[in-house]
Write an enzyme that holds these catalytic residues in place. Structure first.
Site, PDB file in Angstrom:
ATOM      1  N   ASP A 190      -6.136   1.996   4.689  1.00 54.60           N
ATOM      2  CA  ASP A 190      -4.722   1.695   4.433  1.00 54.60           C
ATOM      3  C   ASP A 190      -4.229   2.315   3.131  1.00 54.60           C
ATOM      4  OD1 ASP A 190      -6.146  -0.009   2.826  1.00 54.60           O
ATOM      5  OD2 ASP A 190      -5.333  -1.859   3.669  1.00 54.60           O
TER       6      ASP A 190
ATOM      7  N   ASP B  98     -21.748   2.569  -6.733  1.00 53.85           N
ATOM      8  CA  ASP B  98     -20.547   2.259  -7.509  1.00 53.85           C
ATOM      9  C   ASP B  98     -20.565   3.105  -8.777  1.00 53.85           C
ATOM     10  OD1 ASP B  98     -18.346  -0.159  -7.364  1.00 53.85           O
ATOM     11  OD2 ASP B  98     -18.713   0.469  -9.431  1.00 53.85           O
TER      12      ASP B  98
ATOM     13  N   HIS C  49       0.833  -1.208   0.000  1.00 56.34           N
ATOM     14  CA  HIS C  49       0.000   0.000   0.000  1.00 56.34           C
ATOM     15  C   HIS C  49       0.869   1.259   0.000  1.00 56.34           C
ATOM     16  CE1 HIS C  49      -3.562  -2.451   0.560  1.00 56.34           C
ATOM     17  NE2 HIS C  49      -3.003  -3.031   1.601  1.00 56.34           N
TER      18      HIS C  49
ATOM     19  N   MET D 117      -7.725  -4.763   9.470  1.00 57.33           N
ATOM     20  CA  MET D 117      -8.926  -5.410  10.009  1.00 57.33           C
ATOM     21  C   MET D 117      -8.804  -6.935  10.070  1.00 57.33           C
ATOM     22  SD  MET D 117     -11.917  -3.059   8.308  1.00 57.33           S
ATOM     23  CE  MET D 117     -13.245  -4.059   8.974  1.00 57.33           C
TER      24      MET D 117
END
EC number: 1.4.1.1
Length: 371
Positions: free
Chosen positions: A269, A197, A95, A301
């Protein structure tokens, strides 16, 4: 090849880079695997389990890093940068679009960093991110329901309601793997579910998948504002592979939400999609309240359910780890293009354009870097 499995040191990160079965598969192919002592305890794998699988247990963190390839779960923390070295293959979640210091350290030390989250198949799917997206998505609804309870700071809403009492309203922004799995759990709890979306085709797929039991809405600022302010639980599940998450929910929108409502930012993240998730929280202290809204912004998580997560991750990553170990990275990239897309830094170059653009690093294509 000599492969290292260090113990994860991020707050409450109980996953481990390889399970004993993964170690056995690599040892069986002639590789040496060094596992830092107690690396698997958080996932209920004992040192003895790894030894039976053929691993060598090492008692120092540095020894698990003094190898050809390190297989981890989360990005290295600053205290681990000292172990970086030229030609080290680092195979883990990175990330980097949210990690400028780490990116610089990988470049400076000429580490070959391969990010699970940017390995991408021809159809656009992300095979090494999928299992953890499934876990995080399902967990997001569970933790959201938990923090809606009054003694956790929420307004005291039961998502499924009861006869004569309205159901809780759950809005999910992003209809990918994480969002879809969040919706499955929310529906199972009996909530009223909306998914937003930007991709009309994906909305059609979600309509079919859920047989019309969720409301599917085109994602744009007006619709986001409309549904966020009416929701009891909002879940942010947007991903742009390798890039910083877009800021989709403004502070003004959060101010319009009801006191005691909850937001869960799965994308934290990668920077998060809520303007008000301006800090990462931990499993030790997972929430904070801003403008009356409970914010859950834990970056790891799946670390809360490490046994499930480790086995699921191992199932996905092991074939790629075997390819790297058996063929070496150059040949592995040649025969498996999706794996090559995981290359984020190489020999002092940033080879992921989204990461390079985020921090104004010079971008070098994977093809040019490997010449």
């Amino acid at each position: 090849m000599k492969i290292g499995i260090p113990k994860e040191i991020k707050n409450n990160e109980n996953r481990v880079g390889l399970s004993p079965s993964g170690v056995h598969a690599l040892v069986d192919q002639g590789h040496e695997v060094l596992v830092e002592t107690n690396a698997g305890l958080g996932s209920y794998f004992e040192d003895g389990d790894y030894q039976e699988a053929g691993a060598k247990i090492v008692d120092e963190q540095s020894k698990a890093w003094d190898v050809d390839m390190v297989i981890k779960v989360k990005e290295p923390l600053e205290s681990e940068y000292k172990f970086f070295k030229e030609e080290l293959i680092l195979f883990t979640y990175l990330h980097l679009a949210n990690e400028q210091k780490l990116t610089q350290a990988l470049v400076d030390n000429k580490v070959i960093s391969i990010a699970y989250e940017t390995v991408q198949l021809p159809d656009g799917s992300l095979p090494l991110l999928t299992p953890m997206s499934e876990v995080a998505g399902r967990m997001s609804t569970q933790v959201g329901a938990e923090f809606l309870q009054r003694f956790n700071g929420g307004m005291g809403i039961l998502l499924g309601g009861i006869p004569g009492v309205p159901k809780g309203k759950v809005t999910i922004i992003g209809g990918g793997q994480a969002g879809t799995n969040a919706a499955k759990i929310a529906l199972g709890l009996g909530a009223e579910v909306t998914i937003l979306d930007v991709n009309p085709k994906r909305l059609e797929e979600l309509e079919d998948l859920f047989d019309g039991r969720v409301r599917t809405i085109m994602s744009n600022p007006l619709n986001i504002e409309m549904y966020v302010k009416e929701s009891d639980l909002v879940i942010g599940a947007v991903l742009i592979p390798g890039a910083k998450a877009p800021n989709l929910v403004t502070e003004d929108m959060i101010k319009e939400m009801k006191d005691g409502s909850v937001i869960v930012d799965i994308a934290i993240d990668q920077g998060g999609i809520f303007e008000t998730t301006d800090k990462i929280t931990t499993h030790d202290n997972p929430t904070y309240t801003k403008h009356g809204v409970v914010h859950y912004a834990v970056a790891n998580m799946p670390g809360a359910v490490p046994r499930t997560s480790t086995i699921g991750l191992n199932n996905a990553t092991l074939p790629y780890a075997q390819l790297l170990a058996n063929k070496g990275y150059r040949e592995a990239f040649k025969v498996n293009h999706p794996l090559s897309l995981g290359l984020n830094t190489f020999n002092g170059h940033v080879t992921n354009k989204n990461v390079a653009d985020t921090f104004n690093f010079e971008y070098t294509s994977i093809e040019d870097a490997l010449k």
